[in-house]
Design a protein around this motif. Sequence first.
Motif, mmCIF file in Angstrom:
data_model
loop_
_atom_site.group_PDB
_atom_site.id
_atom_site.type_symbol
_atom_site.label_atom_id
_atom_site.label_comp_id
_atom_site.label_asym_id
_atom_site.label_seq_id
_atom_site.Cartn_x
_atom_site.Cartn_y
_atom_site.Cartn_z
ATOM 1 N N TYR A 139 -10.019 13.872 -2.325
ATOM 2 C CA TYR A 139 -10.246 15.110 -3.078
ATOM 3 C C TYR A 139 -10.414 14.816 -4.567
ATOM 4 O O TYR A 139 -11.169 15.510 -5.258
ATOM 5 C CB TYR A 139 -9.102 16.106 -2.827
ATOM 6 C CG TYR A 139 -9.340 16.938 -1.582
ATOM 7 C CD1 TYR A 139 -10.146 18.077 -1.627
ATOM 8 C CD2 TYR A 139 -8.806 16.559 -0.363
ATOM 9 C CE1 TYR A 139 -10.395 18.830 -0.490
ATOM 10 C CE2 TYR A 139 -9.038 17.303 0.789
ATOM 11 C CZ TYR A 139 -9.843 18.435 0.716
ATOM 12 O OH TYR A 139 -10.088 19.172 1.851
ATOM 13 N N TYR A 142 -14.078 13.452 -5.013
ATOM 14 C CA TYR A 142 -15.139 14.449 -4.890
ATOM 15 C C TYR A 142 -14.901 15.693 -5.754
ATOM 16 O O TYR A 142 -15.609 16.683 -5.610
ATOM 17 C CB TYR A 142 -15.286 14.872 -3.427
ATOM 18 C CG TYR A 142 -15.912 13.805 -2.563
ATOM 19 C CD1 TYR A 142 -17.295 13.727 -2.408
ATOM 20 C CD2 TYR A 142 -15.129 12.858 -1.907
ATOM 21 C CE1 TYR A 142 -17.878 12.746 -1.624
ATOM 22 C CE2 TYR A 142 -15.693 11.869 -1.123
ATOM 23 C CZ TYR A 142 -17.069 11.813 -0.988
ATOM 24 O OH TYR A 142 -17.631 10.835 -0.206
ATOM 25 N N MET A 147 -20.498 15.142 -7.956
ATOM 26 C CA MET A 147 -20.343 14.344 -6.749
ATOM 27 C C MET A 147 -20.976 14.999 -5.529
ATOM 28 O O MET A 147 -21.339 14.318 -4.574
ATOM 29 C CB MET A 147 -18.855 14.078 -6.482
ATOM 30 C CG MET A 147 -18.178 13.214 -7.529
ATOM 31 S SD MET A 147 -18.895 11.556 -7.649
ATOM 32 C CE MET A 147 -18.559 10.910 -6.026
ATOM 33 N N THR A 148 -21.079 16.294 -5.536
ATOM 34 C CA THR A 148 -21.636 17.000 -4.378
ATOM 35 C C THR A 148 -23.015 17.589 -4.661
ATOM 36 O O THR A 148 -23.496 18.443 -3.919
ATOM 37 C CB THR A 148 -20.674 18.108 -3.918
ATOM 38 O OG1 THR A 148 -20.359 18.968 -5.024
ATOM 39 C CG2 THR A 148 -19.386 17.513 -3.371
ATOM 40 N N GLU A 152 -22.808 16.065 0.902
ATOM 41 C CA GLU A 152 -21.824 17.031 1.392
ATOM 42 C C GLU A 152 -20.454 16.729 0.800
ATOM 43 O O GLU A 152 -20.052 15.571 0.672
ATOM 44 C CB GLU A 152 -21.753 16.965 2.920
ATOM 45 C CG GLU A 152 -20.775 17.955 3.536
ATOM 46 C CD GLU A 152 -20.687 17.814 5.047
ATOM 47 O OE1 GLU A 152 -19.929 18.583 5.668
ATOM 48 O OE2 GLU A 152 -21.374 16.926 5.599
ATOM 49 N N GLY A 153 -19.726 17.773 0.445
ATOM 50 C CA GLY A 153 -18.383 17.595 -0.083
ATOM 51 C C GLY A 153 -17.336 17.687 1.010
ATOM 52 O O GLY A 153 -17.648 17.594 2.206
ATOM 53 N N LEU A 154 -16.094 17.852 0.618
ATOM 54 C CA LEU A 154 -14.993 17.968 1.562
ATOM 55 C C LEU A 154 -14.735 19.430 1.892
ATOM 56 O O LEU A 154 -15.174 20.332 1.182
ATOM 57 C CB LEU A 154 -13.728 17.333 0.968
ATOM 58 C CG LEU A 154 -13.862 15.883 0.494
ATOM 59 C CD1 LEU A 154 -12.530 15.405 -0.075
ATOM 60 C CD2 LEU A 154 -14.325 14.975 1.614
ATOM 61 N N GLU A 161 -9.834 19.190 6.636
ATOM 62 C CA GLU A 161 -10.340 17.875 6.246
ATOM 63 C C GLU A 161 -9.431 16.765 6.757
ATOM 64 O O GLU A 161 -9.907 15.689 7.153
ATOM 65 C CB GLU A 161 -10.454 17.785 4.727
ATOM 66 C CG GLU A 161 -11.173 16.544 4.222
ATOM 67 C CD GLU A 161 -12.628 16.488 4.654
ATOM 68 O OE1 GLU A 161 -13.113 15.372 4.942
ATOM 69 O OE2 GLU A 161 -13.275 17.561 4.690
ATOM 70 N N LYS A 212 -16.402 7.619 -7.665
ATOM 71 C CA LYS A 212 -15.765 8.639 -8.488
ATOM 72 C C LYS A 212 -16.441 8.720 -9.856
ATOM 73 O O LYS A 212 -16.768 7.693 -10.463
ATOM 74 C CB LYS A 212 -14.269 8.297 -8.636
ATOM 75 C CG LYS A 212 -13.421 9.359 -9.302
ATOM 76 C CD LYS A 212 -11.958 8.887 -9.273
ATOM 77 C CE LYS A 212 -11.033 9.921 -9.903
ATOM 78 N NZ LYS A 212 -9.616 9.447 -9.867
#
Length: 319
Positions: A139, A142, A147-148, A152-154, A161, A212
């Motif tokens: 977490y 992302y 980052m997204t 796809e993100g979390l 998740e 990151k």
Amino acid sequence: MKMLEKVWIVITEEDEKTEEQAKRLKKRLQSEGLEAGMEPLFSDSRKPQPAAGELYLTDCPEAVGRLAGENCRILLYLTEKSRKLSMTEYPYAVEDLEEIDAGYLEGIYRRLAGEPWEILRTKRLLVREQREEDLDSLYEIYAHPDMTAYMEGLAVDREEERERLRSYIRTVYPLYGFGLWMLEKRNGDCIGRAGFFWREEAKLPELGFAIKKSEQGQGYCLEACRAILEYGFGELEFSGVQALTREENRAAEAVLMRLGFQRCGVTQADGKKAVRWILLRSQVPSSELKEGGEKPAPQWKGEDPCDIPDRSVWEEPAP
């Protein structure tokens, strides 16, 4: 750090060839620095006792379980009788003792113990399988909106998740022998993920990577991906690797070009237009993938990577 300390070879099949193979296996493991023992299961007064770091290679797991405890780690030796046992209960099995070595058994033990495999180390990074305890780090990785932007993100729900991560660890790594791996600095900080995965209907495994935001621009991505590609072409024996990027993702394109990938058309990925990149093992000497200093992009020769079919690739107009 090794976790497996001793292997008990407990095979009851009365076969001279198997007995000789078991004896050779014991000597081979001992020569590799792993303690190994052959205990006659029912005749020896010294019964195996459950202990951390021990693995049982056996064709009679139920009997071993009664003696060593139901939570003992078992690698099933396949015989006509043991093949009838549940693979759900005994998910790891072998039928050729000659192909076993200490490294293989270490990996099996880690799978059974729920511990991540260490894939490789670079000058600054440890590349290892993910574990459930990585959830908070994921977490953090992302968290930045950038980052997204192209991936796809979390899940918003952390428990959702968490279950997704558990399922991935439980199924993907054992099934394929690879996946997306965690990138960890020597101080223990997790700074991203990179590795391989299979996209539906693809002809080649796909390279994926994410670093990151606060750790970008320091060469970690190139360092990790060079080592991971070498591992893929060497240990996993991939003939080639593909990567997909959004056309606007110039940073990812720059990484792929520096790794030696060649642009090979436009395709569809997750319902969106994407650029397809390919790198073939035959075109990249392993020495060019080793870390340490900048490497020139490989000169393309021989087979054309863009000849590898992808039925969703569209023809690009000539420049």
